[in-house]
Motif scaffolding. Structure first.
Motif, PDB file in Angstrom:
ATOM      1  N   ALA A   1     -32.546 -34.217  16.967  1.00 16.19           N
ATOM      2  CA  ALA A   1     -31.802 -33.989  18.205  1.00 16.19           C
ATOM      3  C   ALA A   1     -32.684 -33.334  19.257  1.00 16.19           C
ATOM      4  CB  ALA A   1     -30.570 -33.127  17.924  1.00 16.19           C
ATOM      5  N   LEU A   2     -33.530 -32.407  18.841  1.00 16.05           N
ATOM      6  CA  LEU A   2     -34.447 -31.777  19.790  1.00 16.05           C
ATOM      7  C   LEU A   2     -35.696 -32.615  19.993  1.00 16.05           C
ATOM      8  CD1 LEU A   2     -35.138 -29.393  21.608  1.00 16.05           C
ATOM      9  CD2 LEU A   2     -36.065 -28.202  19.606  1.00 16.05           C
ATOM     10  N   ALA A   3     -36.163 -33.279  18.949  1.00 15.22           N
ATOM     11  CA  ALA A   3     -37.409 -34.048  19.042  1.00 15.22           C
ATOM     12  C   ALA A   3     -37.333 -35.133  20.101  1.00 15.22           C
ATOM     13  CB  ALA A   3     -37.751 -34.664  17.685  1.00 15.22           C
ATOM     14  N   VAL A   4     -36.192 -35.821  20.203  1.00  3.94           N
ATOM     15  CA  VAL A   4     -36.095 -36.920  21.164  1.00  3.94           C
ATOM     16  C   VAL A   4     -36.183 -36.392  22.589  1.00  3.94           C
ATOM     17  CG1 VAL A   4     -34.785 -38.304  19.527  1.00  3.94           C
ATOM     18  CG2 VAL A   4     -33.555 -36.966  21.244  1.00  3.94           C
ATOM     19  N   ASN A   5     -35.740 -35.156  22.816  1.00  2.00           N
ATOM     20  CA  ASN A   5     -35.867 -34.545  24.133  1.00  2.00           C
ATOM     21  C   ASN A   5     -37.278 -34.053  24.397  1.00  2.00           C
ATOM     22  OD1 ASN A   5     -32.982 -34.059  25.540  1.00  2.00           O
ATOM     23  ND2 ASN A   5     -32.751 -34.055  23.317  1.00  2.00           N
ATOM     24  N   LEU A   6     -37.896 -33.442  23.390  1.00  2.75           N
ATOM     25  CA  LEU A   6     -39.275 -33.010  23.545  1.00  2.75           C
ATOM     26  C   LEU A   6     -40.201 -34.195  23.804  1.00  2.75           C
ATOM     27  CD1 LEU A   6     -39.590 -30.296  20.740  1.00  2.75           C
ATOM     28  CD2 LEU A   6     -39.241 -29.946  23.199  1.00  2.75           C
ATOM     29  N   SER A   7     -39.838 -35.362  23.270  1.00  2.00           N
ATOM     30  CA  SER A   7     -40.627 -36.563  23.507  1.00  2.00           C
ATOM     31  C   SER A   7     -40.634 -36.937  24.989  1.00  2.00           C
ATOM     32  CB  SER A   7     -40.091 -37.719  22.662  1.00  2.00           C
ATOM     33  OG  SER A   7     -40.887 -38.872  22.794  1.00  2.00           O
ATOM     34  N   ASP A   8     -39.512 -36.711  25.678  1.00  2.00           N
ATOM     35  CA  ASP A   8     -39.471 -36.961  27.123  1.00  2.00           C
ATOM     36  C   ASP A   8     -40.392 -35.996  27.864  1.00  2.00           C
ATOM     37  OD1 ASP A   8     -37.674 -39.105  27.122  1.00  2.00           O
ATOM     38  OD2 ASP A   8     -35.945 -37.781  27.081  1.00  2.00           O
ATOM     39  N   LEU A   9     -40.406 -34.727  27.450  1.00  2.00           N
ATOM     40  CA  LEU A   9     -41.338 -33.782  28.061  1.00  2.00           C
ATOM     41  C   LEU A   9     -42.778 -34.208  27.805  1.00  2.00           C
ATOM     42  CD1 LEU A   9     -39.860 -30.214  27.366  1.00  2.00           C
ATOM     43  CD2 LEU A   9     -39.582 -31.662  29.391  1.00  2.00           C
ATOM     44  N   ALA A  10     -43.038 -34.711  26.591  1.00  2.00           N
ATOM     45  CA  ALA A  10     -44.393 -35.166  26.263  1.00  2.00           C
ATOM     46  C   ALA A  10     -44.835 -36.276  27.206  1.00  2.00           C
ATOM     47  CB  ALA A  10     -44.443 -35.646  24.815  1.00  2.00           C
ATOM     48  N   ALA A  11     -43.937 -37.222  27.489  1.00  3.99           N
ATOM     49  CA  ALA A  11     -44.272 -38.344  28.362  1.00  3.99           C
ATOM     50  C   ALA A  11     -44.551 -37.890  29.784  1.00  3.99           C
ATOM     51  CB  ALA A  11     -43.141 -39.372  28.352  1.00  3.99           C
ATOM     52  N   CYS A  12     -44.062 -36.723  30.145  1.00  2.00           N
ATOM     53  CA  CYS A  12     -44.286 -36.156  31.472  1.00  2.00           C
ATOM     54  C   CYS A  12     -45.499 -35.219  31.492  1.00  2.00           C
ATOM     55  CB  CYS A  12     -43.027 -35.400  31.905  1.00  2.00           C
ATOM     56  SG  CYS A  12     -42.966 -34.948  33.640  1.00  2.00           S
ATOM     57  N   GLY A  13     -46.021 -34.887  30.314  1.00  2.00           N
ATOM     58  CA  GLY A  13     -47.130 -33.951  30.231  1.00  2.00           C
ATOM     59  C   GLY A  13     -46.706 -32.504  30.370  1.00  2.00           C
ATOM     60  N   ALA A  14     -45.432 -32.231  30.082  1.00  2.00           N
ATOM     61  CA  ALA A  14     -44.884 -30.888  30.311  1.00  2.00           C
ATOM     62  C   ALA A  14     -44.898 -30.035  29.048  1.00  2.00           C
ATOM     63  CB  ALA A  14     -43.458 -30.989  30.835  1.00  2.00           C
ATOM     64  N   ARG A  15     -44.964 -28.721  29.248  1.00  2.00           N
ATOM     65  CA  ARG A  15     -44.868 -27.754  28.155  1.00  2.00           C
ATOM     66  C   ARG A  15     -43.413 -27.333  27.998  1.00  2.00           C
ATOM     67  NH1 ARG A  15     -45.014 -22.123  27.059  1.00  2.00           N
ATOM     68  NH2 ARG A  15     -44.929 -21.562  29.256  1.00  2.00           N
ATOM     69  N   PRO A  16     -42.857 -27.376  26.778  1.00  2.00           N
ATOM     70  CA  PRO A  16     -41.452 -26.993  26.584  1.00  2.00           C
ATOM     71  C   PRO A  16     -41.201 -25.521  26.896  1.00  2.00           C
ATOM     72  CG  PRO A  16     -42.282 -28.252  24.710  1.00  2.00           C
ATOM     73  CD  PRO A  16     -43.465 -27.893  25.543  1.00  2.00           C
ATOM     74  N   LEU A  17     -40.035 -25.255  27.493  1.00  2.00           N
ATOM     75  CA  LEU A  17     -39.625 -23.884  27.784  1.00  2.00           C
ATOM     76  C   LEU A  17     -38.347 -23.512  27.047  1.00  2.00           C
ATOM     77  CD1 LEU A  17     -40.090 -23.637  31.672  1.00  2.00           C
ATOM     78  CD2 LEU A  17     -41.617 -22.782  29.888  1.00  2.00           C
ATOM     79  N   ALA A  18     -37.293 -24.296  27.259  1.00  2.00           N
ATOM     80  CA  ALA A  18     -35.974 -23.917  26.764  1.00  2.00           C
ATOM     81  C   ALA A  18     -35.099 -25.156  26.681  1.00  2.00           C
ATOM     82  CB  ALA A  18     -35.342 -22.881  27.692  1.00  2.00           C
ATOM     83  N   PHE A  19     -33.940 -25.014  26.023  1.00  2.00           N
ATOM     84  CA  PHE A  19     -33.002 -26.131  25.943  1.00  2.00           C
ATOM     85  C   PHE A  19     -31.582 -25.614  25.820  1.00  2.00           C
ATOM     86  CE2 PHE A  19     -33.888 -25.087  21.557  1.00  2.00           C
ATOM     87  CZ  PHE A  19     -32.745 -25.408  20.826  1.00  2.00           C
ATOM     88  N   THR A  20     -30.623 -26.481  26.161  1.00  2.00           N
ATOM     89  CA  THR A  20     -29.210 -26.217  25.930  1.00  2.00           C
ATOM     90  C   THR A  20     -28.686 -27.236  24.940  1.00  2.00           C
ATOM     91  OG1 THR A  20     -28.472 -27.607  27.768  1.00  2.00           O
ATOM     92  CG2 THR A  20     -28.888 -25.271  28.248  1.00  2.00           C
ATOM     93  N   LEU A  21     -27.608 -26.886  24.249  1.00  2.00           N
ATOM     94  CA  LEU A  21     -27.015 -27.738  23.222  1.00  2.00           C
ATOM     95  C   LEU A  21     -25.520 -27.872  23.461  1.00  2.00           C
ATOM     96  CD1 LEU A  21     -26.931 -29.189  20.405  1.00  2.00           C
ATOM     97  CD2 LEU A  21     -26.611 -26.902  19.404  1.00  2.00           C
ATOM     98  N   ALA A  22     -25.053 -29.098  23.635  1.00  2.00           N
ATOM     99  CA  ALA A  22     -23.625 -29.392  23.676  1.00  2.00           C
ATOM    100  C   ALA A  22     -23.294 -30.164  22.406  1.00  2.00           C
ATOM    101  CB  ALA A  22     -23.265 -30.214  24.914  1.00  2.00           C
TER     102      ALA A  22
ATOM    103  N   GLN B   1     -43.875 -26.775  38.166  1.00  2.00           N
ATOM    104  CA  GLN B   1     -42.654 -27.503  38.452  1.00  2.00           C
ATOM    105  C   GLN B   1     -41.833 -27.620  37.177  1.00  2.00           C
ATOM    106  OE1 GLN B   1     -44.476 -31.123  39.965  1.00  2.00           O
ATOM    107  NE2 GLN B   1     -43.975 -30.551  42.069  1.00  2.00           N
ATOM    108  N   LEU B   2     -40.502 -27.582  37.307  1.00  2.00           N
ATOM    109  CA  LEU B   2     -39.629 -27.763  36.158  1.00  2.00           C
ATOM    110  C   LEU B   2     -39.503 -29.244  35.821  1.00  2.00           C
ATOM    111  CD1 LEU B   2     -36.543 -25.366  36.505  1.00  2.00           C
ATOM    112  CD2 LEU B   2     -38.284 -25.361  34.715  1.00  2.00           C
ATOM    113  N   ALA B   3     -39.582 -29.562  34.555  1.00  2.00           N
ATOM    114  CA  ALA B   3     -39.310 -30.906  34.047  1.00  2.00           C
ATOM    115  C   ALA B   3     -38.031 -30.815  33.216  1.00  2.00           C
ATOM    116  CB  ALA B   3     -40.468 -31.409  33.186  1.00  2.00           C
ATOM    117  N   VAL B   4     -37.040 -31.648  33.503  1.00  2.00           N
ATOM    118  CA  VAL B   4     -35.728 -31.559  32.867  1.00  2.00           C
ATOM    119  C   VAL B   4     -35.327 -32.922  32.338  1.00  2.00           C
ATOM    120  CG1 VAL B   4     -33.312 -30.880  33.169  1.00  2.00           C
ATOM    121  CG2 VAL B   4     -35.093 -29.772  34.542  1.00  2.00           C
ATOM    122  N   SER B   5     -34.810 -32.976  31.111  1.00  2.00           N
ATOM    123  CA  SER B   5     -34.362 -34.246  30.535  1.00  2.00           C
ATOM    124  C   SER B   5     -33.188 -34.002  29.596  1.00  2.00           C
ATOM    125  CB  SER B   5     -35.506 -34.910  29.757  1.00  2.00           C
ATOM    126  OG  SER B   5     -35.095 -36.157  29.225  1.00  2.00           O
ATOM    127  N   SER B   6     -32.288 -34.985  29.498  1.00  2.00           N
ATOM    128  CA  SER B   6     -31.147 -34.913  28.580  1.00  2.00           C
ATOM    129  C   SER B   6     -31.104 -36.156  27.706  1.00  2.00           C
ATOM    130  CB  SER B   6     -29.824 -34.823  29.354  1.00  2.00           C
ATOM    131  OG  SER B   6     -29.684 -33.579  29.979  1.00  2.00           O
TER     132      SER B   6
END
Length: 324
Positions: free
Chosen positions: A68-89, A41-46
């Protein structure tokens, strides 16, 4: 330098060709294309970082790119997800090539460490504002959620808490730390470590999890409300999580740093008491300390108890993005 020259120079990279890559198409088209593995399943956070609200204007751009990326990866960590990709605005008040070089260096160093590819985004002129959306994957049905805590579960926290708040108090002129203590606290504030490996190690062990971004009590409150339970926290165990200079701090400030400091990007999670050995093994596997700081209880609310069993008679307010 125009918008697309800026993107090409600092943010466009060839997609990885390793077997683990899930990005089929990256920057340059109207959309990126991701291909999650079968059964995932995809895990998505902003998360958005705004200058003056989430970081100081004096922060090193390399550290800011990391955070900037770490705070987003932290959300994936809380979900138990493996990082795949990200977008940057990214909104920039002006094109500053030295700043962009440092920012992109810090951003990509952390991205490469986690196998996470930049697959798109946007840039524009405006007040400095960084918004990242991160994508991860987790085996179907195994994601850690806020809604799984049950009465009788242990309450745990990873790493140390309150260090970022200590650094902020120094910047505000309200506290003095020795040079080594300040440098360590400042590093935790400006370049936090997302607990990605721990989150994945806790799948099937933890009953709930949340990343600690706005303060332990505030973020724990999300878990308690989603799960329909309350919690008892051992104040002495929580205070032991403050690593830098805690023994020399005013106790009231130490409590505020640990319980409501924010910007920690550690994990708070729950697990059955029977899983204590498994939790500790997950911490060792992820190379991060895990500390049992309390118990989940049926009555709602949080009860802070001193070592002698007396309740701590004090209220704490966690970070609020709209508070003055």
């Amino acid at each position: 330098m125009g918008e697309f020259d800026l993107i090409d120079r600092y943010f466009k990279r060839p997609l990885r060709h390793a077997p683990a890559s899930r990005a089929l198409l990256g920057p340059g088209d109207d959309c990126a294309l991701l291909a999650p593995a079968a059964g995932m399943q995809l895990a998505v956070s902003s998360d958005m970082l705004v200058e003056g609200r989430h970081f100081l204007s004096t922060v090193d751009p390399t550290r800011l790119g990391h955070k900037a990326l770490a705070v987003n990866l932290s959300d994936l960590a809380a979900c138990g997800a493996r990082p795949l990709a990200f977008t940057l605005a990214l909104a920039l008040p002006r094109v500053d090539e030295r700043w962009l070089a440092g920012f992109s260096e810090g951003l990509f160093a952390l991205a490469d460490a986690h196998g996470c590819e930049l697959v798109g985004g946007d840039t524009t002129a405006g007040p400095l504002n960084i918004c990242i959306t991160v994508f991860g994957e987790v085996p179907a049905g195994t994601a850690l959620l806020r809604s799984g805590a049950r009465a009788g579960d242990d309450l745990w926290a990873s790493g140390t808490l309150g260090d970022a708040r200590l650094a902020l108090e120094v910047f505000r002129g309200r506290l003095a730390l020795d040079a080594a203590g300040f440098d360590a606290a400042r590093l935790r504030m400006e370049a936090p470590t997302p607990r990605v490996a721990l989150g994945q190690a806790l799948r099937g062990i933890a009953t709930s999890a949340v990343d600690i971004s706005d303060g332990l009590l505030g973020d724990l409150g999300h878990v308690l409300r989603a799960s329909g339970v309350g919690a008892r926290i051992d104040v002495a165990a929580a205070l032991a999580l403050l690593a830098h200079g805690a023994q020399r701090l005013d106790r009231a400030l130490a409590l505020a740093c640990v319980l409501a400091g924010g910007d920690d990007y550690e994990l708070a999670f729950t697990a059955p008491a029977t899983a204590r050995a498994a939790v500790e093994a997950a911490g060792r596997a992820a190379q991060v300390a895990v500390t049992r700081i309390g118990t989940i209880e049926a009555p709602p609310g949080v009860r802070l108890l001193e070592a002698d069993g007396r309740p701590l008679a004090r209220r704490f307010a966690s970070f609020d993005h709209f508070a003055r």
